[in-house]
Design a protein around this motif. Structure first.
Motif, PDB file in Angstrom:
ATOM      1  N   LEU A 125       7.629  -0.509  11.844  1.00 38.67           N
ATOM      2  CA  LEU A 125       7.311  -1.396  10.724  1.00 38.67           C
ATOM      3  C   LEU A 125       5.798  -1.545  10.562  1.00 38.67           C
ATOM      4  O   LEU A 125       5.262  -1.409   9.456  1.00 38.67           O
ATOM      5  N   ILE A 126       5.095  -1.764  11.675  1.00 43.92           N
ATOM      6  CA  ILE A 126       3.644  -1.960  11.616  1.00 43.92           C
ATOM      7  C   ILE A 126       2.950  -0.699  11.112  1.00 43.92           C
ATOM      8  O   ILE A 126       2.075  -0.749  10.235  1.00 43.92           O
ATOM      9  N   ASN A 127       3.328   0.468  11.666  1.00 39.99           N
ATOM     10  CA  ASN A 127       2.679   1.716  11.262  1.00 39.99           C
ATOM     11  C   ASN A 127       2.973   2.063   9.816  1.00 39.99           C
ATOM     12  O   ASN A 127       2.120   2.592   9.110  1.00 39.99           O
ATOM     13  N   GLY A 128       4.183   1.779   9.367  1.00 32.93           N
ATOM     14  CA  GLY A 128       4.515   2.046   7.969  1.00 32.93           C
ATOM     15  C   GLY A 128       3.658   1.233   7.022  1.00 32.93           C
ATOM     16  O   GLY A 128       3.180   1.730   5.999  1.00 32.93           O
ATOM     17  N   ILE A 129       3.433  -0.052   7.367  1.00 31.28           N
ATOM     18  CA  ILE A 129       2.583  -0.915   6.534  1.00 31.28           C
ATOM     19  C   ILE A 129       1.147  -0.399   6.534  1.00 31.28           C
ATOM     20  O   ILE A 129       0.477  -0.346   5.495  1.00 31.28           O
ATOM     21  N   ILE A 130       0.653   0.015   7.718  1.00 28.66           N
ATOM     22  CA  ILE A 130      -0.708   0.559   7.814  1.00 28.66           C
ATOM     23  C   ILE A 130      -0.854   1.790   6.935  1.00 28.66           C
ATOM     24  O   ILE A 130      -1.901   2.023   6.305  1.00 28.66           O
ATOM     25  N   LEU A 131       0.213   2.600   6.857  1.00 30.39           N
ATOM     26  CA  LEU A 131       0.163   3.835   6.069  1.00 30.39           C
ATOM     27  C   LEU A 131       0.438   3.601   4.586  1.00 30.39           C
ATOM     28  O   LEU A 131       0.550   4.550   3.822  1.00 30.39           O
ATOM     29  N   GLY A 132       0.571   2.333   4.171  1.00 35.18           N
ATOM     30  CA  GLY A 132       0.643   2.027   2.745  1.00 35.18           C
ATOM     31  C   GLY A 132       2.032   1.831   2.179  1.00 35.18           C
ATOM     32  O   GLY A 132       2.193   1.765   0.968  1.00 35.18           O
ATOM     33  N   MET A 133       3.053   1.714   3.027  1.00 34.34           N
ATOM     34  CA  MET A 133       4.407   1.504   2.535  1.00 34.34           C
ATOM     35  C   MET A 133       4.719   0.013   2.456  1.00 34.34           C
ATOM     36  O   MET A 133       4.144  -0.798   3.173  1.00 34.34           O
ATOM     37  N   SER A 134       5.637  -0.311   1.591  1.00 31.72           N
ATOM     38  CA  SER A 134       6.098  -1.698   1.508  1.00 31.72           C
ATOM     39  C   SER A 134       7.158  -1.939   2.581  1.00 31.72           C
ATOM     40  O   SER A 134       7.741  -1.008   3.131  1.00 31.72           O
ATOM     41  N   ARG A 135       7.410  -3.212   2.871  1.00 35.59           N
ATOM     42  CA  ARG A 135       8.440  -3.538   3.860  1.00 35.59           C
ATOM     43  C   ARG A 135       9.806  -3.001   3.434  1.00 35.59           C
ATOM     44  O   ARG A 135      10.588  -2.531   4.270  1.00 35.59           O
ATOM     45  N   ALA A 136      10.089  -3.062   2.134  1.00 40.99           N
ATOM     46  CA  ALA A 136      11.380  -2.572   1.648  1.00 40.99           C
ATOM     47  C   ALA A 136      11.502  -1.068   1.863  1.00 40.99           C
ATOM     48  O   ALA A 136      12.566  -0.567   2.264  1.00 40.99           O
ATOM     49  N   GLU A 137      10.422  -0.333   1.606  1.00 38.07           N
ATOM     50  CA  GLU A 137      10.451   1.119   1.817  1.00 38.07           C
ATOM     51  C   GLU A 137      10.669   1.455   3.281  1.00 38.07           C
ATOM     52  O   GLU A 137      11.432   2.372   3.621  1.00 38.07           O
ATOM     53  N   ILE A 138       9.996   0.728   4.162  1.00 37.10           N
ATOM     54  CA  ILE A 138      10.132   1.006   5.597  1.00 37.10           C
ATOM     55  C   ILE A 138      11.550   0.726   6.064  1.00 37.10           C
ATOM     56  O   ILE A 138      12.152   1.516   6.788  1.00 37.10           O
ATOM     57  N   ARG A 139      12.090  -0.416   5.628  1.00 37.24           N
ATOM     58  CA  ARG A 139      13.457  -0.757   6.057  1.00 37.24           C
ATOM     59  C   ARG A 139      14.469   0.256   5.525  1.00 37.24           C
ATOM     60  O   ARG A 139      15.465   0.560   6.184  1.00 37.24           O
ATOM     61  N   ALA A 140      14.207   0.790   4.330  1.00 43.72           N
ATOM     62  CA  ALA A 140      15.125   1.783   3.757  1.00 43.72           C
ATOM     63  C   ALA A 140      15.125   3.070   4.573  1.00 43.72           C
ATOM     64  O   ALA A 140      16.134   3.778   4.619  1.00 43.72           O
ATOM     65  N   ARG A 141      14.000   3.369   5.232  1.00 45.81           N
ATOM     66  CA  ARG A 141      13.897   4.620   6.001  1.00 45.81           C
ATOM     67  C   ARG A 141      14.005   4.404   7.501  1.00 45.81           C
ATOM     68  O   ARG A 141      13.916   5.356   8.267  1.00 45.81           O
ATOM     69  N   MET A 142      14.181   3.160   7.925  1.00 48.31           N
ATOM     70  CA  MET A 142      14.197   2.842   9.345  1.00 48.31           C
ATOM     71  C   MET A 142      15.251   3.634  10.109  1.00 48.31           C
ATOM     72  O   MET A 142      14.971   4.245  11.149  1.00 48.31           O
TER      73      MET A 142
END
Length: 437
Positions: A116-133
């Motif tokens: 989650l943290i790395n995804g946010i650092i790389l410019g993704m939204s929380r929803a995008e990260i959770r969708a690909r988790m």
């Protein structure tokens, strides 16, 4: 527009110096009261010295050079970890990187939290990260360990998690610094399969590795860094050959290979006296060229997916500059991770092709039953002359997916049946049943 443009970049690091004498609190206080300041000169290490490099969009570029030449420093400048002392770096697109092992991970957070943290650092939204988790966790093969602190991970587990995150955030540019050497053979093949997908999708990849064979086989361009400068950029085969000759010459001269930034002379490899290079001439058209490689079903329609029990037809179109005899067409069926499922050729099967072969035509390979386990596959096709010389080759063509209702494993599904023989009862032949039948 190019993916990365680097212009006249210089990177200096401050060199720390310590006085070679013992001091006490009293002596330091006296020095301060008497106004005696530290006269040790401030010095710096010049790691990169006027780098000019353009990374074309959609290309895979390999960076080579000995230890200490500035390769990792260059990648950290590309990713924004370092800022250049002077010069400019233009990045066009979302960038994702695999640099130092575990870089960017908090050791006390779980794998899931670090995703989650790395995804946010790389410019993704929380929803995008959770969708690909779930997809990221499945690819990393961490299982229940994904909810454990990453400080408990082995180096291989670190690498699997880092690679999964970096490649599933939909980057335009992927930067890789030798990290894939940590993984086992299985995940190494899986990672190369994922990076091959990136190549086919038109992503840009910058790869630093000491595996010169990978540079030659897999990259579109190679850049050689020596003593903090770009020594050469060009076709991988030519750049690697010149690098090997320079290293061999340095070994013959018993030259000490120290880091470039610390050597008095810059630590550069000796210049190589290359053999005279002929004036480049246009490459002649091959005697035979493959003009089409396509996959069709039994109904003649284009095919991208089929069941293991279904068949297909591979169409190979060709044109020839002159009538040719004894042409050998070779076909290799591979899984996307590189595993060869089947390989054959017209010569191996002693097929009687027309002699001479026409100036244009189509060769069709019919496979009545594909018989493969579930997965994704591609074809390599090549045409060779009677002496083995290669006319033309097409690699990783006609990607298609095989599905099966039977959960077996391996590569091939040969025709088979089961038999039950038991005392006191008639022999019973059994055939695998399809779901729903």
């Amino acid at each position: 527009m190019d993916a990365i443009v680097i212009r006249n970049v210089v990177k200096n690091f401050r060199k720390s110096t310590i006085r070679r004498e013992y001091t006490t609190l009293k002596s330091e206080l006296v020095r301060w009261l008497m106004g005696k300041r530290d006269r040790t000169p401030k010095t710096s290490i010049e790691a990169l010295r006027g780098i000019d490099l353009v990374i074309p969009r959609g290309k895979t570029v390999g960076v080579i050079g000995r230890n200490g030449s500035g390769k990792s420093t260059l990648l950290k400048l590309m990713t924004g970890i370092y800022s250049p002392t002077s010069g400019t770096i233009d990045i066009n697109g979302r960038i994702s990187a695999l640099l130092d092992l575990g870089a960017g991970f908090h050791p006390d957070f779980s794998g899931r939290e670090n995703i989650l943290i790395n995804g946010i650092i790389l410019g993704m939204s929380r929803a995008e990260i959770r969708a690909r988790m779930d997809e990221i966790i499945a690819f990393s093969e961490l299982g229940d360990f994904v909810d454990e602190p990453v400080r408990t991970y082995s180096s291989g587990m670190y690498m699997r998690l880092a690679f999964s995150v970096a490649t599933h955030v939909d980057p335009d540019i992927l930067i890789v610094d030798e990290i894939l050497a940590v993984g086992d053979e299985h995940f190494g093949k899986k990672s190369m399969g994922k990076m091959t997908e990136f190549k086919k999708a038109g992503k840009t990849i910058v790869l630093v590795t000491h595996d010169l064979g990978t540079i030659e086989r897999w990259c579109d361009l190679a850049a050689w860094i020596d003593a903090g400068r770009i020594r050469r950029v060009g076709p991988p085969g030519e750049v690697v050959a010149e690098y090997r000759r320079a290293v061999a010459l340095a070994q013959q001269q018993s030259r000490v290979m120290v880091p470039a930034a610390l050597a008095a002379d810059g630590g550069a490899l000796p210049s190589v006296e290359l053999a005279p290079v002929p004036v480049p001439v246009p490459t002649p058209e091959p005697l035979l060229k493959l003009t089409e490689v396509s996959l069709r079903g039994r109904d003649g329609a284009a095919l991208t997916q089929l069941d293991t029990e279904e068949g297909l037809a591979l169409h190979v179109g060709f044109t020839a500059r002159q009538p040719l005899e004894d042409v050998d067409f070779a076909v290799t069926l591979k899984r996307v991770d590189g595993t060869v499922a089947y390989q054959t050729s017209t010569a191996a099967e002693r097929l009687s092709l027309p002699q001479p072969l026409g100036l244009q035509g189509t060769l069709v390979l019919h496979i009545d039953r594909i018989g493969l386990t579930s997965g994704e596959y591609t074809f390599d096709v090549s045409a060779r002359g009677p002496g083995g010389e290669e006319y033309d080759t097409r690699r990783e063509e006609c990607r298609f997916k095989v599905s099966s209702a039977i959960a077996d494993s391996g590569v091939a599904r040969p025709p088979h049946r089961w038999r039950v023989e038991s005392e006191g009862m008639a022999r019973l032949d059994l055939l695998p049943r399809r779901v729903g039948s």
